[in-house]
Structures are given as structure tokens and as C-alpha cells.
Design a protein around this motif. Structure first.
Motif, PDB file in Angstrom:
ATOM      1  N   SER A 147       4.732  11.107  -6.011  1.00 24.36           N
ATOM      2  CA  SER A 147       4.607  10.308  -4.634  1.00 24.36           C
ATOM      3  C   SER A 147       3.018  10.557  -4.197  1.00 24.36           C
ATOM      4  O   SER A 147       2.476  11.697  -3.804  1.00 24.36           O
ATOM      5  CB  SER A 147       5.463  11.284  -3.682  1.00 24.36           C
ATOM      6  OG  SER A 147       5.226  10.972  -2.238  1.00 24.36           O
ATOM      7  N   ALA A 148       2.419   9.548  -4.489  1.00 20.78           N
ATOM      8  CA  ALA A 148       0.870   9.620  -4.429  1.00 20.78           C
ATOM      9  C   ALA A 148       0.544   9.698  -3.111  1.00 20.78           C
ATOM     10  O   ALA A 148       0.971   9.216  -2.180  1.00 20.78           O
ATOM     11  CB  ALA A 148       0.372   8.439  -5.130  1.00 20.78           C
ATOM     12  N   LYS A 149      -0.533  10.339  -3.096  1.00 25.83           N
ATOM     13  CA  LYS A 149      -1.650  10.801  -1.919  1.00 25.83           C
ATOM     14  C   LYS A 149      -2.532   9.495  -1.693  1.00 25.83           C
ATOM     15  O   LYS A 149      -2.774   8.957  -2.572  1.00 25.83           O
ATOM     16  CB  LYS A 149      -2.204  12.023  -1.772  1.00 25.83           C
ATOM     17  CG  LYS A 149      -1.462  13.183  -2.022  1.00 25.83           C
ATOM     18  CD  LYS A 149      -0.359  13.376  -1.051  1.00 25.83           C
ATOM     19  CE  LYS A 149       0.624  14.698  -1.029  1.00 25.83           C
ATOM     20  NZ  LYS A 149       1.427  14.473  -2.470  1.00 25.83           N
ATOM     21  N   ASN A 150      -3.022   9.366  -0.349  1.00 26.41           N
ATOM     22  CA  ASN A 150      -3.954   8.346  -0.206  1.00 26.41           C
ATOM     23  C   ASN A 150      -5.347   8.853  -0.641  1.00 26.41           C
ATOM     24  O   ASN A 150      -5.646   9.966  -0.981  1.00 26.41           O
ATOM     25  CB  ASN A 150      -4.344   8.011   1.316  1.00 26.41           C
ATOM     26  CG  ASN A 150      -3.006   7.655   1.898  1.00 26.41           C
ATOM     27  OD1 ASN A 150      -2.039   7.053   1.386  1.00 26.41           O
ATOM     28  ND2 ASN A 150      -2.805   7.880   3.436  1.00 26.41           N
ATOM     29  N   ASN A 151      -6.154   7.937  -1.009  1.00 26.01           N
ATOM     30  CA  ASN A 151      -7.475   8.003  -1.673  1.00 26.01           C
ATOM     31  C   ASN A 151      -8.548   7.129  -1.079  1.00 26.01           C
ATOM     32  O   ASN A 151      -8.135   6.169  -0.245  1.00 26.01           O
ATOM     33  CB  ASN A 151      -7.546   8.290  -3.077  1.00 26.01           C
ATOM     34  CG  ASN A 151      -7.286   6.855  -3.991  1.00 26.01           C
ATOM     35  OD1 ASN A 151      -6.486   6.080  -3.204  1.00 26.01           O
ATOM     36  ND2 ASN A 151      -7.713   6.818  -5.049  1.00 26.01           N
ATOM     37  N   LEU A 152      -9.767   7.002  -1.515  1.00 24.62           N
ATOM     38  CA  LEU A 152     -10.697   6.294  -1.364  1.00 24.62           C
ATOM     39  C   LEU A 152     -11.165   5.322  -2.432  1.00 24.62           C
ATOM     40  O   LEU A 152     -11.112   5.759  -3.483  1.00 24.62           O
ATOM     41  CB  LEU A 152     -12.073   6.956  -0.747  1.00 24.62           C
ATOM     42  CG  LEU A 152     -11.566   7.723   0.466  1.00 24.62           C
ATOM     43  CD1 LEU A 152     -13.218   8.498   0.686  1.00 24.62           C
ATOM     44  CD2 LEU A 152     -11.503   6.849   1.911  1.00 24.62           C
ATOM     45  N   GLY A 153     -11.631   4.049  -2.111  1.00 25.22           N
ATOM     46  CA  GLY A 153     -12.301   3.270  -3.096  1.00 25.22           C
ATOM     47  C   GLY A 153     -13.604   2.590  -2.872  1.00 25.22           C
ATOM     48  O   GLY A 153     -13.876   2.318  -1.494  1.00 25.22           O
ATOM     49  N   LEU A 154     -14.396   2.996  -3.630  1.00 27.05           N
ATOM     50  CA  LEU A 154     -15.830   2.392  -3.446  1.00 27.05           C
ATOM     51  C   LEU A 154     -16.108   1.334  -4.510  1.00 27.05           C
ATOM     52  O   LEU A 154     -15.977   1.550  -5.516  1.00 27.05           O
ATOM     53  CB  LEU A 154     -16.835   3.682  -3.611  1.00 27.05           C
ATOM     54  CG  LEU A 154     -16.343   4.852  -2.778  1.00 27.05           C
ATOM     55  CD1 LEU A 154     -17.287   5.819  -3.238  1.00 27.05           C
ATOM     56  CD2 LEU A 154     -16.637   4.625  -0.969  1.00 27.05           C
ATOM     57  N   GLY A 155     -16.998   0.053  -3.911  1.00 21.54           N
ATOM     58  CA  GLY A 155     -17.093  -0.993  -4.814  1.00 21.54           C
ATOM     59  C   GLY A 155     -18.481  -1.851  -4.354  1.00 21.54           C
ATOM     60  O   GLY A 155     -18.847  -1.744  -3.553  1.00 21.54           O
ATOM     61  N   ILE A 156     -18.918  -2.150  -5.655  1.00 18.40           N
ATOM     62  CA  ILE A 156     -20.318  -3.094  -5.555  1.00 18.40           C
ATOM     63  C   ILE A 156     -19.953  -4.387  -6.531  1.00 18.40           C
ATOM     64  O   ILE A 156     -19.348  -4.218  -7.346  1.00 18.40           O
ATOM     65  CB  ILE A 156     -21.512  -2.277  -6.194  1.00 18.40           C
ATOM     66  CG1 ILE A 156     -22.506  -3.236  -5.950  1.00 18.40           C
ATOM     67  CG2 ILE A 156     -21.164  -1.787  -7.450  1.00 18.40           C
ATOM     68  CD1 ILE A 156     -24.023  -2.408  -5.884  1.00 18.40           C
TER      69      ILE A 156
END
Length: 198
Positions: A147-156
């Protein structure tokens, strides 16, 4: 006197297939079943809706990108504590991710541009678990529920001629287990190809 006008779409719909490298570890200090699954390559596919904000020369956008991803891995270790002498760990993690974020463009010549983006990623997994088995494939205890928790994505990334794009994205470490005794670390690094339909 004719001057070439810059394209100023307010909405884009982008197809976004990707190749991801993901790694997973699960740990319980009081259990011999703690496992490092290592890194695995997997494919995913997303559809991105991009709303261009009508200020600051169209350099800012809001993005929404429903994405399907799947991670499968198994690890066999020798263990004298398991009948048959082998502990087999199998991870099967499928989910729909919904990143919601902002993007900033840096316009270049020849209808090309560089962009950076950051997004909060909501994860909705489907029938996902980590199961432990003996050498004869019989189940060992109950599977661990994912049951995965939210996270952040960083992209270029880079976009050419308003159509083709390439992005490199890092997602912060994610806790994916619904447990009070187990912890996990799930890390993902993706190369995302994009094609703008309109």
C-alpha cells in the motif's frame, strides 16, 4: 511587415512511454525474510495533460499524468531456517500513478526548449504483494501487503518542434508496505519519451 509568431497553445495532450530502473528492499530486524531485490528494468506508459498558463510568455504549465507501471522481482537465498534450505521472495507491484505538478520552460532557437518539472505523485496499487515461499513453492507465512505512500518526482527534459520530447525523472524513495513491523525502500529512475498529439 510580417513577424513569425511563437506557437501559444494553452493545452497539450502527450503520449509518454518510459523505461524505468527500480530497486526495492524490505526489512524487518526481527525476521530472516528481509530481502534486497536489487534493481530491475520495467516499462510503463502514461498520458499527460498539460495546461499552459497564459502569463510570463507561456513558460509555466500545470501537468497531470496518469501512468501505469509494473515491478516484478524475485530473490532466492540459502536459509537453514526454511524447510528445503531455500527462501524465495517474490515481489509483484502494479499501480496507477497520478503525478500532479508544475513545469517551467526555457525557450531555445528552432522551436525547441528545455524544461524542468516537479510533481506530487499519488499511487493507487492493484492486487500487489510480496510473498515468501519455500523451495517446493509452498507459501511461507502471509504475504506482505503493498500500500504505497505518495512521493515526489523531479525531472528535466528537452522538447523539439513542439512534438518530440525526452525527459529524465527521479522519484524520491517510497515506502510501499502497509505494516507496523516491516519497512521498505522503493526507488525509481526513468527515461520518458514523449509525443504531443495536439
Amino acid at each position: 511587415n510580417y513577424n513569425k509568431k511563437q506557437k501559444r497553445d494553452l493545452f497539450n495532450l502527450n503520449l509518454r512511454p518510459r523505461l524505468s530502473s527500480s530497486s526495492l528492499t524490505v526489512d524487518n530486524p526481527n525476521s530472516y525474510r528481509s530481502t534486497d531485490f536489487g534493481s530491475k528494468l520495467s516499462f510503463g506508459f502514461g498520458v499527460e495533460a498539460e495546461l499552459i498558463l497564459p502569463f510570463n510568455k507561456n513558460k509555466w504549465a500545470v501537468i497531470l499524468e496518469p501512468t501505469f507501471r509494473n515491478f516484478k522481482a524475485d530473490k532466492t537465498t540459502e536459509s537453514s531456517r526454511v524447510f528445503g534450505g531455500k527462501l524465495i521472495a517474490e515481489a509483484n507491484y502494479s499501480s496507477i500513478e497520478i503525478p500532479i505538478g508544475v513545469r517551467h520552460y526555457f525557450f531555445l532557437k528552432n522551436n525547441s526548449k528545455i524544461f524542468i518539472n516537479a510533481a506530487l505523485i499519488f499511487d493507487f496499487n492493484t492486487k500487489s504483494s510480496i510473498e515468501f515461499k519455500r523451495a517446493d513453492s509452498s507459501s511461507l507465512n502471509n504475504p506482505l501487503k503493498i500500500s504505497a505512500k505518495n512521493n515526489l518526482g523531479l525531472g528535466i527534459g528537452y522538447k523539439s518542434n513542439y512534438k518530440i520530447s525526452l525527459e529524465i525523472r527521479y522519484q524520491t524513495t517510497q515506502e510501499i508496505l502497509d505494516s507496523t513491523t516491516w519497512t521498505s525502500n522503493f526507488d525509481t529512475f526513468s527515461v520518458i519519451f514523449g509525443y504531443t498529439l495536439f
